[in-house]
Design a protein around this motif. Structure first.
Motif, mmCIF file in Angstrom:
data_model
loop_
_atom_site.group_PDB
_atom_site.id
_atom_site.type_symbol
_atom_site.label_atom_id
_atom_site.label_comp_id
_atom_site.label_asym_id
_atom_site.label_seq_id
_atom_site.Cartn_x
_atom_site.Cartn_y
_atom_site.Cartn_z
ATOM 1 N N PHE A 115 15.790 -15.460 118.650
ATOM 2 C CA PHE A 115 16.175 -16.242 117.478
ATOM 3 C C PHE A 115 16.182 -17.742 117.758
ATOM 4 O O PHE A 115 15.833 -18.545 116.898
ATOM 5 C CB PHE A 115 17.582 -15.826 116.989
ATOM 6 N N GLU A 116 16.603 -18.088 118.986
ATOM 7 C CA GLU A 116 16.752 -19.518 119.247
ATOM 8 C C GLU A 116 15.432 -20.273 119.214
ATOM 9 O O GLU A 116 15.404 -21.493 119.141
ATOM 10 C CB GLU A 116 17.456 -19.751 120.583
ATOM 11 N N HIS A 132 15.374 -18.457 107.462
ATOM 12 C CA HIS A 132 16.779 -18.094 107.290
ATOM 13 C C HIS A 132 16.889 -16.841 106.417
ATOM 14 O O HIS A 132 17.633 -15.897 106.738
ATOM 15 C CB HIS A 132 17.531 -19.262 106.644
ATOM 16 N N TRP A 170 22.255 -18.771 115.271
ATOM 17 C CA TRP A 170 21.096 -19.494 114.723
ATOM 18 C C TRP A 170 21.514 -20.325 113.521
ATOM 19 O O TRP A 170 21.100 -21.476 113.367
ATOM 20 C CB TRP A 170 20.023 -18.476 114.338
ATOM 21 N N SER A 176 21.325 -24.473 112.793
ATOM 22 C CA SER A 176 20.292 -24.861 111.828
ATOM 23 C C SER A 176 20.737 -26.089 111.046
ATOM 24 O O SER A 176 21.931 -26.381 110.938
ATOM 25 C CB SER A 176 20.003 -23.699 110.875
#
Length: 690
Positions: free
Chosen positions: A11-12, A21, A84, A88
């Motif tokens: 995810f990173e 998203h 995440w 963001s």
């Protein structure tokens, strides 16, 4: 989804975008349903066999997990998703929604869960498998049994999402919680401008199409205030704002320019949606959430009398909004205010020049001087100037004539239902008025007052600092004395359109409707620089009475409203009456001029005869003078006689002479039930005429 999403393994490393998203939340929602689906199907193989399209989604999730079993993936997926989201940008639509309302990742997951079938209609089969055939959306009972990781009950979370305008309860048990279709494209990360369907209940103006703030033609003080506010918005985002001014003052253009400075769009409820809305609170919440998701300032307007700001707390205040209010409206403490005044003549000239510059043949100095006489709000003026410039396809048509044509078209749209336009013939001027010396002097004073109404307000002494540009006049006198004609000539001399208020359309038996209609007429006249004529005004301006019933009370309320509105009116209004004694004295005190129109004397009657008979008439001067002296007629009666005499002349093949005049006079006296004055006409001619 239309096609499976491919993700990098961690995810990173995923890009911080709105579609990404949504994709992570979408797969999280599928993982929430995985265990109940496996239990309902009996096994993973049976599930894939029963819902083959689901296999592509499950394969997508497995490729992302790399080594984690699908059945154990929900907790680590959630933990990675929360991390995440925390890293963001706060500008992502769903992040804005979460931060503004204090929603968690689980709340967004519940929202996406309710919208699975919006994303892929095939996913509606999941609800049928889990809840039984006929169920197409998530039911509260199933929501209570799912592992949603919510801090509270699912019912409370669903109710909160509904209060924010994101969800709607279905109309039948089979239709549980549904995501509002108009908001779904933004939930999934689409750009607002690229979402043509479903039809949305709002109007959307993106930042790119907005005018630049420094390109607007504004008064210097307002320009400075707007620039300071724009700088604050660039630094810290938008704050609650009120733009006060009348309709057509350019409030929306100024707001869009301010929003552009902050990189924001502007959103407003569509007129159709506002009329059709059965649940105003839900519609407002939906609009506010759309503004939040789309990165827009929510614009609302309230131009009715006594308008106030409402809905500024609770879910409807999803982000700082902007209100368009009439001049002088009350504003909550702490809100920024920008007042848009009526432009001065100099600024109007500048606006005409700026907006007319796109014309193939731009206006010259004389055109600008004439156009600037129209006292119009800035937005209306610019719109008219652009309409006039667009009329350049009509070859040879003078620019100023195109302006008049555009203004007439706008008049019809704003005043046509409640007022009737009076036709002013070309060349109509004061020469057609046959008034006694005192009335003529008063009429010319009124004409001067109207021409200099703006300059007079600026030049008046300090005790008259509140003097407005409005002019209110009463023309009183018997019927047929030229009151309406004098009003028409006044409008013609001023170069204004004249509208007669239709009392039959304005006065309404329902409480409050008369005031609304009057406000519509007065506001339109102010915005479009039209002169109003209230004929037989004593019917509307009657004195207040003692309150003996509810009817009396509401009648007095109408009178009180009209008193206040007349005092604040910034246009030109002429009231005519042949029973001025029946007008409330409070109205008389608010009038700027009262002109008496008495029955004409012999000299005025002679002038009226000369004005109304055709230039080639064959009536001897001494005969006409004798008629003027002996026949005491009002101007309206002289008009009737002259018309009938002219008709008789046409029937005889020439202009009217003494026989036709005598016959027409005899006819008019018979209609009035009066005897002809001795020696006024030739008896034989009178007997033959009618």
């Amino acid at each position: 989804m239309n096609a499976p999403l491919r993700h990098p393994p961690w995810f990173e490393t995923l890009p911080p975008s709105a579609p990404q998203h949504f994709a992570l939340q979408f797969f999280s929602a599928l993982l929430v349903l995985l265990q109940p689906l496996l239990a309902a199907a009996g096994s993973a193989a049976a599930l894939r066999e029963r819902l083959p399209f689901l296999g592509a989604y499950l394969d997508d999730i497995e490729s992302t997990l790399q080594g984690h079993a699908l059945t154990d993936a929900l907790p680590p997926w959630r933990a990675a998703l929360v991390a995440w989201e925390a890293s963001s940008p706060p500008t992502l639509p769903l992040r804005r929604l979460m931060d503004h309302h204090g929603l968690g990742s689980a709340d967004i997951g519940l929202l996406v869960l309710c919208g699975l079938a919006e994303e892929d209609p095939r996913l509606a089969a999941l609800w049928a498998l889990l809840q039984g055939e006929g169920h197409e959306t998530l039911q509260p009972a199933l929501a209570a049994s799912l592992d949603l990781a919510l801090p509270g009950s699912p019912r409370a979370a669903l109710a909160r999402l509904q209060a924010l305008g994101l969800l709607a309860a279905g109309e039948s048990p089979a239709r549980g919680w549904q995501v509002e279709p108009a908001l779904w494209p933004w939930v999934r990360g689409d750009e607002p401008a690229t979402s043509p369907s479903p039809p949305v209940p709002w109007q959307w103006w993106d930042a790119a199409s907005a005018p630049a703030l420094d390109a607007l033609v504004l008064p210097p003080a307002l320009q400075a205030e707007a620039q300071a506010l724009a700088q604050a918005w660039r630094a810290a985002g938008p704050t609650p704002l009120v733009l006060r001014g009348r309709r057509g003052s350019g409030r929306r253009s100024l707001l869009r320019a301010l929003a552009r400075e902050a990189g924001l769009a502007v959103i407003e409820a569509s007129a159709e949606a506002a009329k059709a809305s059965a649940n105003a609170a839900h519609s407002n919440a939906q609009l506010a959430t759309a503004a939040l998701l789309g990165g827009a300032v929510w614009m609302q307007r309230a131009d009715e009398p006594g308008a106030v700001i409402s809905g500024v707390s609770g879910p409807a205040a999803a982000r700082p909004g902007a209100w368009l209010l009439p001049p002088g409206a009350a504003v909550p403490a702490g809100w920024a205010v920008l007042d848009l005044p009526m432009p001065t003549p100099a600024l109007r000239r500048q606006l005409w020049q700026w907006a007319g510059a796109t014309s193939e043949v731009p206006p010259d100095a004389d055109d600008l001087d004439i156009a600037a006489r129209h006292r119009l709000p800035a937005g209306t003026l610019v719109s008219l100037a652009r309409a006039a410039a667009a009329a350049q396809a009509q070859p040879g048509r003078p620019w100023r004539e195109r302006v008049q044509h555009a203004l007439a078209a706008r008049h019809g749209a704003g005043l046509g239902s409640l007022a009737r336009r009076e036709q002013l013939s070309p060349g109509l001027d004061a020469r057609v008025l046959a008034l006694p010396p005192a009335t003529r002097a008063d009429w010319h004073t009124l004409l001067s007052r109207c021409r200099h109404r703006e300059a007079l307000a600026d030049a008046a002494g300090p005790a008259l600092a509140g003097l407005g540009p409005g002019v209110r006049a009463l023309f009183k006198g018997p019927s047929g004395t030229g009151k309406t004609l004098a009003a028409r000539v006044l409008a013609a001399e001023l170069g204004m359109a004249l509208y007669r208020i239709d009392l039959g359309a304005v006065v309404d038996k329902y409480i409050g409707e008369t005031e609304k209609h009057l406000e519509q007429v007065f506001s339109a006249a102010e915005t479009l620089d039209a002169m109003l004529l209230l004929d037989e005004g004593d019917a509307l301006l009657a004195p207040r009475t003692g309150v003996a019933s509810a009817t009396d009370r509401y009648a007095n309320l109408e009178t009180n409203y009209l008193l206040q509105r007349l005092e604040a009116f910034e246009g030109i209004l002429v009231v005519t009456s042949n029973a001025a004694e029946r007008i409330d004295s409070a109205f008389l005190r608010r009038l700027d001029a009262v002109l008496d129109f008495p029955l004409p004397g012999a000299a005025e009657r002679l002038a009226l005869w000369r004005l109304h008979l055709p230039a080639a008439h064959r009536v001897a001067p001494e005969r006409l003078q004798r008629v003027a002296q002996r026949c005491v007629l009002a101007g309206g009666q002289i008009r009737n006689v002259a018309l009938h005499a002219t008709l008789l002349g046409l029937q005889g093949g020439g202009p009217p002479g003494a026989p036709e005049l005598d016959a027409a006079l005899a006819r008019e006296y018979r209609r009035a039930g009066q005897a002809l004055p001795p020696g006024a006409v030739d008896a034989a001619a009178a007997a033959e005429g009618d």
